[in-house]
Enzyme design. Structure first.
Site, PDB file in Angstrom:
ATOM      1  N   ILE A 194       0.821  -1.216   0.000  1.00  0.00           N
ATOM      2  CA  ILE A 194       0.000   0.000   0.000  1.00  0.00           C
ATOM      3  C   ILE A 194       0.858   1.271   0.000  1.00  0.00           C
ATOM      4  O   ILE A 194       0.374   2.357  -0.303  1.00  0.00           O
ATOM      5  CB  ILE A 194      -0.988  -0.008   1.198  1.00  0.00           C
ATOM      6  N   ARG A 195       2.148   1.145   0.296  1.00  0.00           N
ATOM      7  CA  ARG A 195       3.037   2.300   0.269  1.00  0.00           C
ATOM      8  C   ARG A 195       3.201   2.854  -1.152  1.00  0.00           C
ATOM      9  O   ARG A 195       3.663   3.969  -1.331  1.00  0.00           O
ATOM     10  CB  ARG A 195       4.411   1.926   0.846  1.00  0.00           C
ATOM     11  N   HIS A 196       2.844   2.049  -2.126  1.00  0.00           N
ATOM     12  CA  HIS A 196       2.938   2.513  -3.527  1.00  0.00           C
ATOM     13  C   HIS A 196       1.670   3.306  -3.831  1.00  0.00           C
ATOM     14  O   HIS A 196       0.622   2.738  -4.120  1.00  0.00           O
ATOM     15  CB  HIS A 196       3.148   1.310  -4.452  1.00  0.00           C
ATOM     16  N   ARG A 197       1.806   4.624  -3.736  1.00  0.00           N
ATOM     17  CA  ARG A 197       0.642   5.511  -3.693  1.00  0.00           C
ATOM     18  C   ARG A 197       0.033   5.822  -5.039  1.00  0.00           C
ATOM     19  O   ARG A 197      -0.993   6.468  -5.120  1.00  0.00           O
ATOM     20  CB  ARG A 197       1.061   6.836  -3.021  1.00  0.00           C
ATOM     21  N   GLU A 236     -10.210  -2.268  -1.188  1.00  0.00           N
ATOM     22  CA  GLU A 236      -9.897  -3.452  -0.378  1.00  0.00           C
ATOM     23  C   GLU A 236     -11.141  -4.055   0.263  1.00  0.00           C
ATOM     24  O   GLU A 236     -12.118  -3.348   0.570  1.00  0.00           O
ATOM     25  CB  GLU A 236      -8.883  -3.067   0.718  1.00  0.00           C
ATOM     26  N   HIS A 275       7.777   0.995 -11.808  1.00  0.00           N
ATOM     27  CA  HIS A 275       8.445   1.505 -10.601  1.00  0.00           C
ATOM     28  C   HIS A 275       8.233   0.507  -9.448  1.00  0.00           C
ATOM     29  O   HIS A 275       9.184   0.138  -8.753  1.00  0.00           O
ATOM     30  CB  HIS A 275       7.864   2.874 -10.249  1.00  0.00           C
ATOM     31  N   ARG A 317      10.076  -4.061  -6.086  1.00  0.00           N
ATOM     32  CA  ARG A 317       9.602  -5.268  -5.405  1.00  0.00           C
ATOM     33  C   ARG A 317      10.068  -6.566  -6.054  1.00  0.00           C
ATOM     34  O   ARG A 317       9.893  -7.638  -5.468  1.00  0.00           O
ATOM     35  CB  ARG A 317       8.074  -5.242  -5.283  1.00  0.00           C
TER      36      ARG A 317
HETATM   37  C1  LIG Z   1      13.387  -2.871  -0.010  1.00  0.00           C
HETATM   38  C2  LIG Z   1      12.500  -1.821   0.578  1.00  0.00           C
HETATM   39  C3  LIG Z   1      12.605  -1.481   1.909  1.00  0.00           C
HETATM   40  C4  LIG Z   1      11.755  -0.504   2.459  1.00  0.00           C
HETATM   41  N1  LIG Z   1      11.853  -0.186   3.800  1.00  0.00           N
HETATM   42  C5  LIG Z   1      11.023   0.718   4.359  1.00  0.00           C
HETATM   43  C6  LIG Z   1      11.086   1.049   5.741  1.00  0.00           C
HETATM   44  O1  LIG Z   1      11.897   0.531   6.486  1.00  0.00           O
HETATM   45  N2  LIG Z   1      10.194   1.955   6.246  1.00  0.00           N
HETATM   46  C7  LIG Z   1       9.274   2.576   5.449  1.00  0.00           C
HETATM   47  O2  LIG Z   1       8.506   3.402   5.949  1.00  0.00           O
HETATM   48  N3  LIG Z   1       9.211   2.301   4.133  1.00  0.00           N
HETATM   49  C8  LIG Z   1      10.041   1.389   3.556  1.00  0.00           C
HETATM   50  N4  LIG Z   1       9.941   1.102   2.219  1.00  0.00           N
HETATM   51  C9  LIG Z   1       8.926   1.795   1.410  1.00  0.00           C
HETATM   52  C10 LIG Z   1       9.576   2.906   0.562  1.00  0.00           C
HETATM   53  O3  LIG Z   1      10.145   3.911   1.362  1.00  0.00           O
HETATM   54  C11 LIG Z   1       8.505   3.540  -0.350  1.00  0.00           C
HETATM   55  O4  LIG Z   1       7.498   4.129   0.443  1.00  0.00           O
HETATM   56  C12 LIG Z   1       7.851   2.534  -1.276  1.00  0.00           C
HETATM   57  O5  LIG Z   1       8.833   1.753  -1.903  1.00  0.00           O
HETATM   58  C13 LIG Z   1       7.026   3.250  -2.320  1.00  0.00           C
HETATM   59  O6  LIG Z   1       7.901   3.949  -3.170  1.00  0.00           O
HETATM   60  P1  LIG Z   1       7.492   5.296  -3.887  1.00  0.00           P
HETATM   61  O7  LIG Z   1       7.082   6.310  -2.885  1.00  0.00           O
HETATM   62  O8  LIG Z   1       8.614   5.656  -4.804  1.00  0.00           O
HETATM   63  O9  LIG Z   1       6.246   4.763  -4.761  1.00  0.00           O
HETATM   64  P2  LIG Z   1       4.867   5.467  -5.102  1.00  0.00           P
HETATM   65  O10 LIG Z   1       4.113   5.811  -3.883  1.00  0.00           O
HETATM   66  O11 LIG Z   1       4.205   4.553  -6.108  1.00  0.00           O
HETATM   67  O12 LIG Z   1       5.265   6.787  -5.795  1.00  0.00           O
HETATM   68  C14 LIG Z   1       5.919   6.770  -7.072  1.00  0.00           C
HETATM   69  C15 LIG Z   1       6.619   8.093  -7.229  1.00  0.00           C
HETATM   70  O13 LIG Z   1       5.618   9.108  -7.280  1.00  0.00           O
HETATM   71  C16 LIG Z   1       6.050  10.251  -6.569  1.00  0.00           C
HETATM   72  N5  LIG Z   1       5.099  10.504  -5.473  1.00  0.00           N
HETATM   73  C17 LIG Z   1       4.040   9.740  -5.109  1.00  0.00           C
HETATM   74  N6  LIG Z   1       3.363  10.313  -4.106  1.00  0.00           N
HETATM   75  C18 LIG Z   1       4.026  11.449  -3.799  1.00  0.00           C
HETATM   76  C19 LIG Z   1       3.837  12.469  -2.844  1.00  0.00           C
HETATM   77  N7  LIG Z   1       2.824  12.461  -2.000  1.00  0.00           N
HETATM   78  N8  LIG Z   1       4.738  13.464  -2.814  1.00  0.00           N
HETATM   79  C20 LIG Z   1       5.767  13.523  -3.660  1.00  0.00           C
HETATM   80  N9  LIG Z   1       6.012  12.585  -4.596  1.00  0.00           N
HETATM   81  C21 LIG Z   1       5.144  11.554  -4.677  1.00  0.00           C
HETATM   82  C22 LIG Z   1       7.463   9.957  -6.105  1.00  0.00           C
HETATM   83  O14 LIG Z   1       8.377  10.411  -7.058  1.00  0.00           O
HETATM   84  C23 LIG Z   1       7.527   8.469  -6.059  1.00  0.00           C
HETATM   85  O15 LIG Z   1       8.816   7.927  -6.209  1.00  0.00           O
HETATM   86  C24 LIG Z   1      10.786   0.142   1.652  1.00  0.00           C
HETATM   87  C25 LIG Z   1      10.699  -0.188   0.299  1.00  0.00           C
HETATM   88  C26 LIG Z   1      11.531  -1.165  -0.242  1.00  0.00           C
HETATM   89  C27 LIG Z   1      11.391  -1.511  -1.705  1.00  0.00           C
END
Ligand SMILES: Cc1cc2nc3c(=O)[nH]c(=O)nc-3n(C[C@H](O)[C@H](O)[C@H](O)COP(=O)(O)OP(=O)(O)OC[C@H]3O[C@@H](n4cnc5c(N)ncnc54)[C@H](O)[C@@H]3O)c2cc1C
Length: 300
Positions: A114-117, A123, A216, A221
């Site tokens: 769900i961290r992939h926004r 759900e 991405h 992942r």
């Molecule tokens: C191996 C691994 C370990 C991790 N460990 C942790 C951890 O310990 N703790 C933790 O909290 N997380 C962790 N994460 C999660 C990580 O920090 C990201 O939150 C997650 O991978 C989603 O990436 P993203 O934000 O690039 O993706 P998306 O949310 O899909 O966003 C894609 C891109 O869109 C842009 N974007 C989206 N929303 C915004 C916004 N609101 N503001 C500005 N730009 C935006 C950014 O450029 C971003 O890169 C981990 C991830 C991985 C793969």
């Protein structure tokens, strides 16, 4: 055959030059089983139809040609354009393709996912409905030991005795399901009763994402640093979309998945043959890994 336009009261309908075919070959769902009770199913995509002889990659090319002009329309030219776009991070044409998945995964996997926004998510509601009795249990051989080099990872396996004890613990946690059901029957609201369940319980959602953001997600992942339990979903999704956008996937493998990023310090060290200009142990280890992959001798 040339395109035919039909105009009725100012509305122009253009018929395709070549017949359009379903990129999912008529399927309403293409599913892969994942983990013990999970699945990932491709349930729809956009474009759903492509001109005969082409793949859904065509809509990336179609969008890009708004900026680059018509040029030639040969399939080989399409491939060159898609590869150029991906190589140069001209990302918006890849947003023209979308995929909708139905997924069942344990809640601890969903929390990472769900961290992939940039996806659209809907759900299963455990406030509205009873949570189904499905829990993730790793196989004894896949119970990983804590990695000594990476605080966030597993490495190798624990011994058989520890694996057995851990599985017994998971079984006890799953036993809470009976209590959960009992309390919902006693009248405790489902939204509260569910808080007694472990994060190994399965949830389900519909997840829709465009190809740029899917790449991405997949790059992060499918990476060996991602936890195994989410990586298997990413791998399965990739196998589902690959036949639909094969040209983009080939470019993704060449320019993203299998590529390597060098820092300014690394470029400098390789160029001059000197040691990496840092004392940071992690950075030096990462540099050594890259040198090994490039087939370069250990740095001095
Ligand atoms: C191996 C691994 C370990 C991790 N460990 C942790 C951890 O310990 N703790 C933790 O909290 N997380 C962790 N994460 C999660 C990580 O920090 C990201 O939150 C997650 O991978 C989603 O990436 P993203 O934000 O690039 O993706 P998306 O949310 O899909 O966003 C894609 C891109 O869109 C842009 N974007 C989206 N929303 C915004 C916004 N609101 N503001 C500005 N730009 C935006 C950014 O450029 C971003 O890169 C981990 C991830 C991985 C793969």
């Amino acid at each position: 055959m040339s395109a035919e336009s039909v105009s009725v009261e100012g509305v122009i309908r253009t018929l395709p030059e070549t017949p359009m075919v379903d990129v999912m070959a008529g399927a309403s769902r293409i599913e892969q089983r994942v983990l013990d009770h999970g699945f990932v199913a491709l349930v729809d995509c956009m474009p759903r139809m492509a001109p005969e002889g082409k793949t859904a990659d065509y809509s990336i090319v179609q969008a890009a040609r708004v900026s680059y002009g018509e040029g030639t329309k040969q399939v080989s030219e399409d491939r060159g354009l898609v590869r150029y776009l991906l190589r140069h991070r001209h990302t918006t044409p890849f947003e023209m393709v979308e995929f909708k998945f139905h997924v069942a995964m344990p809640i601890f996997v969903a929390r990472q996912w769900i961290r992939h926004r940039t996806a659209n998510v809907n759900e299963y509601s455990a406030r509205y409905s009873i949570v189904p009795d499905r829990f993730y249990r790793p196989t004894p051989e896949s119970i990983r030991a804590q990695s000594q080099s990476n605080r966030q990872g597993g490495d190798g396996c624990v011994d058989a005795g520890t694996a057995e004890e851990f599985l017994a613990l998971l079984e006890r946690a799953e036993g809470l399901y009976k209590d959960y059901m009992q309390f919902t029957e006693k009248g405790v609201a489902r939204e509260l009763a569910r808080t007694a369940l472990p994060v190994s319980v399965y949830t389900e959602w519909y997840w829709k994402c465009d190809l740029h953001n899917l790449f991405h997600f997949l790059a992060l992942r499918m990476d060996p640093h991602a936890q195994h339990e989410i990586r298997v979903y990413a791998d399965a999704m990739y196998q589902l979309v690959k036949p639909i956008v094969p040209i983009s996937c080939e470019a993704f493998e060449d320019y993203r998945l299998g590529s390597m990023q060098l820092t300014r310090l690394e470029v400098e060290a390789i160029r001059t043959g000197a040691a990496l200009a840092t004392t940071n142990k992690r950075e030096i280890a990462e540099y050594e890994e890259k040198r090994e992959r490039l087939g370069l001798a250990k740095p001095r």
